[in-house]
Write an enzyme that holds these catalytic residues in place. Structure first.
Site: not given
Length: 638
Positions: A429-430, A433, A436
């Protein structure tokens, strides 16, 4: 006001880092691990920050080599700020406007670097006074810069519309076209020069509710020791809470649950005062900036219609029978007469346990994300190798997980890692981020690279969806498959249903406050408890203790944020499905999304990449996936 890069984003958002984990307000967000060099360290023996091995820490020297370099840049910003006055009254020509914007960008980026460095050091050890001081210095400097540049927007918007339109069309200002378009859209909510300067001066005051809650929650709040399944007294912390809720022993789960909320209950008046102050602050800004409500103000910056918010709540209300069906299934699998709130994280497959070391988690995440291609895999590996990540819990470290950073330097990730499936998904998940930000920053100039928070949870959750698909396809063990299906179903429960419940709570308390009601601890608890009953259904024994959960959710101090987890999860479900079914064309569209940053409105960026969030359809598609998961689980447990 996306165009006010650090001056708006830093002052209003940055005390909660811009890319928080989708599970950050879950007990599971407080992940921790105490396995260093292959030895298990008891929860009561957290390492001091100075004792953590370097390879498990992030490399903040990539931002500033040392304190001297930070101090030098601080002085540079102070000097640059004085130049702002040279442009006052002269923003009626393209040349002066361009130079002013360039100064604003330079100052904003430097402040961003100063603040990020100081705050991330503070998060390593929240009790460290040196970095508390640096964070406060950077924050105060940003307020001074905000004051110095507060004339820019109102002066531009005081120009006749035809001149503003001419600026938008001027080739000299092409790099700032979207900025100018945004300014024109915001025109009705921008005040006079004097009023804007006054608002800039109250920037420090506006952060008080969030700062007070953060210090109380992360530094001062202490939980009692509880007895584990062996009768031993063990320490209960933010980091260990989820471990206790996942314990097969129901009495341990109940003891941890009650101890946490009894602790928060003792502080309910103080925390309610902080939350009430935050709502009052929001109402003040909405009123002075002429918005009909706080919700409309909060969504306006991303150009998100309020219908997107209300459609989410309404669509999830339609789907509550699915959540109730899942609660029935969980009760059956646990073999209990009543399902309690402290049973929601209990393992449903007693015979199956997944112990995943951090090294194993890194490789599995990389394998799961292979559909995104080699370039993405290489960037992910760079994050592993170049110390983007702060891995393990240590004494006084900030709880939870996030990705953050400053333009021009690679992103950073804070974890509190444990050897379990949850932490592996947090890593995925991180890093979603982080990558991105990496793609946006390396593809776009500073001003356009910063994507909105509405988009922030899409990339992270797409990573999770791809990883889950990989694990489910690889699994041949029915027990493992049931374990994974349960985990995935819980992601829907926590990231879609739970975050929507949070969003509805925020909507209700702001509406009540706007109608003149006082947000007392009793009212907050009553609203929160009633929502839990509505969302979880008749199969759930909604323990009275849960009425205090509102007191431990940090996202409520970044108001009308959490709905984006649910919309982001829905968009990610659509993206992952396209990537897996279409292959390269969908990958290209998705990488185009990652590289788009904030160069257009969020709704438009998603639509270009193939996901239309102006419709409830992506949410309904996500709910159809949730239904399929439940059906598969029911088949496996017949």
């Amino acid at each position: 006001m996306k165009y006010r890069k650090s001056l708006f984003v830093l002052l209003v958002l940055s005390l909660i880092p811009s890319s928080l984990s989708a599970q950050a307000s879950e007990p599971g967000a407080d992940w921790s691990i105490h396995q260093l060099h292959q030895r298990r360290i008891p929860m009561s023996q957290l390492l001091k920050r100075s004792e953590v091995p370097t390879e498990h820490t992030w490399k903040l020297e990539d931002l500033f080599a040392d304190q001297k370099a930070w101090d030098q840049e601080y002085e540079e910003v102070t000097s640059l700020t004085k130049k702002a006055s040279e442009f006052q009254g002269k923003l009626n020509k393209p040349e002066s406007l361009k130079a002013c914007f360039e100064l604003e960008d330079e100052v904003s980026l430097k402040i961003e670097r100063l603040f990020v460095y100081a705050r991330m050091h503070q998060d390593e050890d929240t009790a460290n006074p040196t970095y508390q001081n640096l964070s406060q210095k950077a924050q105060k400097l940003s307020v001074r810069v905000g004051e110095a540049l507060s004339f820019v927007t109102p002066e531009i918007l005081s120009l006749p519309d035809d001149q503003l339109d001419a600026f938008i069309a001027d080739e000299q200002l092409s790099a700032f076209k979207f900025t100018l378009e945004e300014m024109k859209r915001e025109k009705a909510h921008v005040l006079s020069k004097t009023e804007e300067a006054l608002l800039a001066q109250v920037g420090n005051l506006s952060q008080a509710p969030q700062t007070i809650f953060s210090m109380l929650n992360n530094a001062d709040l202490k939980f009692p020791k509880i007895k584990d399944e062996h009768g031993n007294e063990v320490e209960l912390t933010h980091g260990s809470y989820i471990q206790f809720l996942e314990n097969p022993n129901r009495e341990v789960r109940e003891r941890a649950f009650k101890a946490v909320y009894e602790t928060y209950s003792k502080q309910k008046n103080t925390i309610a005062a902080a939350l009430n102050a935050n709502v009052t602050k929001n109402m003040f800004y909405a009123n002075v900036r002429k918005y009909p409500s706080v919700m409309e103000m909060s969504l306006y910056g991303d150009n998100i219609p309020t219908d997107v918010y209300t459609n989410l709540v309404d669509t999830i209300h339609e789907s509550l029978p699915l959540l109730h069906r899942y609660m029935d299934l969980r009760k059956k699998l646990l073999g209990v007469d009543q399902l309690h709130m402290y049973d929601l994280f209990a393992p449903l497959v007693d015979e199956y346990k997944m112990d995943i070391t951090y090294e194993e988690a890194k490789q599995t995440v990389k394998d799961g994300l292979k559909p995104l291609g080699k370039d993405y895999a290489d960037a992910l590996q760079a994050g592993y190798d170049d110390r983007w990540i702060d891995v393990y819990e240590n004494e006084n470290k900030r709880s939870g997980a996030y990705s953050w950073g400053a333009y021009g330097t690679h992103p950073y990730v804070l974890l509190n890692h444990k050897d379990n499936l949850n932490s592996m998904f947090t890593l995925a998940h991180e890093m979603g981020h982080a990558l991105h930000s990496y793609y946006s920053d390396t593809s776009l100039p500073y001003r356009d690279a910063q994507y909105t928070i509405f988009l922030a949870e899409v990339a992270s959750t797409t990573n999770e969806a791809l990883l889950m698909d990989y694990l489910l396809n690889k699994s041949t063990d029915p027990k493992e498959k049931l374990y994974l299906l349960t985990y995935y179903a819980d992601q829907f429960r926590t990231t879609v249903f739970r975050q929507t419940m949070f969003a509805e709570f925020e909507k209700i308390i702001h509406e009540r406050a706007e109608e003149g009601e006082a947000l007392t601890p009793q009212l907050l608890s009553e609203i929160y408890y009633d929502l839990n009953v509505k969302y979880h259904g008749n199969s759930m024994a909604v323990d009275k203790d849960i009425e205090m959960e509102w007191a431990r959710i940090p996202h409520f101090y970044n108001s009308f944020y959490v709905y984006k987890y649910a919309t982001g999860f829905s968009a990610a479900t659509s993206f992952s499905k396209q990537i897996l079914e279409e292959g390269q064309p969908a990958v290209d569209r998705y990488l185009g999304f990652l590289k788009s940053g904030g160069s257009d409105y969020s709704i438009n960026i998603l639509k270009k990449a193939g996901v239309d969030m102006s419709s409830p359809q992506p949410i309904r598609e996500a709910m159809s996936v949730f239904k399929e998961l439940i059906e598969q689980m029911e088949q496996l447990t017949k």
